[in-house]
Motif scaffolding. Structure first.
Motif, short mmCIF file in Angstrom:
data_model
loop_
_atom_site.label_atom_id
_atom_site.label_comp_id
_atom_site.label_asym_id
_atom_site.label_seq_id
_atom_site.Cartn_x
_atom_site.Cartn_y
_atom_site.Cartn_z
N UNK A 163 14.63 23.27 3.92
CA UNK A 163 15.21 21.74 4.52
C UNK A 163 14.25 22.29 5.76
N UNK A 164 14.02 22.66 7.23
CA UNK A 164 13.68 22.55 8.00
C UNK A 164 11.78 22.53 7.97
N UNK A 165 11.18 22.74 6.95
CA UNK A 165 9.77 22.59 6.48
C UNK A 165 9.36 21.35 5.65
N UNK A 166 10.74 20.59 5.07
CA UNK A 166 10.97 19.33 3.92
C UNK A 166 10.59 18.54 5.76
N UNK A 167 12.21 18.62 6.39
CA UNK A 167 12.09 17.32 7.50
C UNK A 167 9.95 17.02 8.33
N UNK B 89 3.62 26.55 8.31
CA UNK B 89 3.25 26.90 10.54
C UNK B 89 3.96 24.94 10.59
N UNK B 90 2.44 24.59 10.89
CA UNK B 90 2.71 22.82 11.12
C UNK B 90 4.32 22.38 10.91
N UNK B 91 4.36 22.74 8.63
CA UNK B 91 5.57 22.17 8.52
C UNK B 91 6.74 22.61 9.77
N UNK B 92 6.88 23.61 9.50
CA UNK B 92 8.14 24.39 10.25
C UNK B 92 8.44 23.96 11.88
N UNK B 93 7.61 23.94 12.07
CA UNK B 93 7.11 23.43 14.02
C UNK B 93 7.68 22.06 13.75
N UNK B 94 6.87 21.39 12.72
CA UNK B 94 7.68 19.64 12.91
C UNK B 94 8.42 19.50 12.84
N UNK B 95 8.91 20.19 11.71
CA UNK B 95 10.95 20.24 11.70
C UNK B 95 11.41 20.31 12.38
N UNK B 96 11.29 21.06 13.23
CA UNK B 96 12.52 22.28 14.51
C UNK B 96 12.07 20.54 15.65
N UNK C 247 5.74 14.30 9.12
CA UNK C 247 4.08 13.74 9.39
C UNK C 247 3.71 13.51 8.64
N UNK C 248 4.07 13.17 7.47
CA UNK C 248 3.11 12.66 6.69
C UNK C 248 3.92 10.54 7.15
N UNK D 179 1.16 -1.24 0.16
CA UNK D 179 0.38 -0.21 0.32
C UNK D 179 1.12 1.10 -0.12
N UNK D 180 0.94 2.01 -1.05
CA UNK D 180 1.16 3.21 -1.05
C UNK D 180 1.53 3.78 0.13
N UNK D 181 2.53 5.17 0.25
CA UNK D 181 2.00 6.33 1.86
C UNK D 181 1.23 7.30 0.28
N UNK D 182 0.52 7.54 1.53
CA UNK D 182 -0.99 9.10 0.78
C UNK D 182 -0.49 10.35 1.52
N UNK D 183 0.16 10.53 0.15
CA UNK D 183 1.39 11.86 0.50
C UNK D 183 -0.06 12.93 0.07
N UNK D 184 0.15 13.97 1.26
CA UNK D 184 -0.88 15.04 1.24
C UNK D 184 -0.28 16.45 1.83
N UNK D 185 -0.81 17.69 1.12
CA UNK D 185 -0.16 18.88 2.06
C UNK D 185 -0.36 19.00 3.15
N UNK D 186 0.51 20.26 4.33
CA UNK D 186 0.30 20.18 5.29
C UNK D 186 0.75 21.96 5.25
N UNK D 187 -0.11 22.30 6.52
CA UNK D 187 0.02 23.81 6.97
C UNK D 187 1.77 24.16 7.01
#
Length: 368
Positions: A71-75, A48-55, A80-81, A38-46
């Motif tokens: 890079x931090x937001x990518x992480x 601010x959430x991306x940056x905080x989640x990356x930290x 999250x995904x 089963x493939x990983x389900x990809x989706x967009x994220x907020x």
């Protein structure tokens, strides 16, 4: 069937490009093992959430990354995904990790006690001019980091013998699963082989995806080499592939016919009339999927040493290292190669590894 998770940037399309065909091969073996990927389900994220989640991810895992917002937001986005997909997964805790340039996956997988089976389509850090996607470091640091991430997997299967050898030098007990076309492609290739028995092939064929930088650079050099060969040498060459229209300025020699992107019917017609397929790379990683496919179709392959990596011993492959050697190979009698044997032992090792990692995962759930 027991469900496992698959992380890949390629769809499992047997009619697609080389990466998609490799994924289709892997999918076929997964099904033979009695599993469903089963493939990983990809989706967009907020944002601010991306940056905080990356930290949070960087702090938790002491992950080495360039300190930029991007890079931090990518992480944060990727963690999250993976967190959501792995948390919601109800099958066996096994991750097929094909997109091995995505270094976030093994960290989150380990957090959820998932086993990891890595299947790098190639060693991404060795692609010419490639930098580490998270640190922006070039070679050799980028490869050291890639090897570090691959070492987190429970098992690694490479598409190329050379990459298996290299990873073993870094202490990674990598295995080898060569490309062999999945059944839909195999059937078509065997049909072509049968049809070629009633033809007298006399033209050479260059095919490749010219939007891929290593492929494009290799095609240009090969065309230049062939253009420099004396006009007294008798050959005609068809050039096809996605994006090859951009090679028009290099194909002034009347011995070249540039077809550009073609459909499957046109491709099959050109293969029926091909004395041999020409493959040439200045630098490359992984292994060329078109080499075993051509051999199964009964078409010899003339390739330089960089292009025929992992295929030197295949019957029907003729290797060269210079212009003179290229001319000699093109001028010789080229017999129909024998049908390339399935890598049955490698397939069995892969299937057994899949079953073992599935059994040793913590949670198993059969799909209805």
């Amino acid at each position: 069937m027991t469900a496992i998770l698959r992380s890949s940037k390629f769809k499992t399309d047997p009619n697609g490009n080389g990466g998609q065909r490799r994924s289709a091969q892997i999918q076929e073996l997964v099904i033979q093992a009695g599993l469903e990927a089963c493939d990983i389900n990809l989706y967009s994220t907020n944002r601010i959430d991306r940056y905080v989640g990356g930290l949070i991810f960087l702090a938790k895992h002491k992950f080495n990354a360039y300190p930029s917002h991007r890079v931090i937001s990518l992480c944060g986005k990727q963690s999250k995904i993976y967190y959501d997909n792995l948390n919601q997964h109800k099958g066996s805790k096994l991750l097929l990790w094909e997109d091995t340039e995505n270094y976030i996956a093994p960290y989150v997988a380990k957090d959820f006690d998932f086993n990891i089976l890595a299947l790098p389509h190639n060693l991404e850090s060795l692609v010419p001019d490639q930098r580490d996607p998270f640190t922006y470091q070039p070679l050799p640091d980028s490869f050291a980091n890639e090897a570090k991430q691959l070492a987190k997997a429970n098992a690694v299967f490479c598409i190329a013998r050379e990459e298996q050898w290299l990873l073993k030098l870094y202490g990674i007990d990598a295995d080898y699963l060569p490309y062999y076309p999945p059944q839909p492609i195999l059937s078509n290739l065997l049909e072509l082989r049968q049809l070629r028995q009633d033809t007298a092939p006399h033209r050479f064929l260059i095919l490749g995806t010219a939007i891929n930088p290593p492929t494009r650079i290799g095609m240009i050099e090969q065309i230049q080499w062939l253009s420099e060969i004396s006009q007294g040498v008798n050959f005609t060459i068809d050039i096809i592939g996605y994006g090859t229209e951009t090679l028009k300025d290099y194909c002034c020699d009347p011995r070249f016919t540039l077809h550009g992107t073609v459909d499957s019917g046109k491709l099959n017609h050109l293969l029926l009339n091909a004395k041999a397929v020409l493959a040439h790379q200045k630098a490359g990683v992984g292994a060329l999927t078109r080499i075993p496919e051509m051999l199964i179709a009964g078409v010899p392959v003339i390739a330089n040493a960089n292009a025929c990596r992992s295929a030197f011993s295949y019957p029907g492959v003729y290797c060269y290292d210079s212009r003179d050697e290229l001319v000699a190979q093109m001028s010789r009698t080229l017999d129909t190669p024998s049908i390339l044997e399935r890598p049955a032992d490698a397939e069995t090792r892969f299937i057994n590894c899949l079953k073992k990692l599935t059994l040793t995962s913590n949670v198993t759930h059969s799909l209805v």
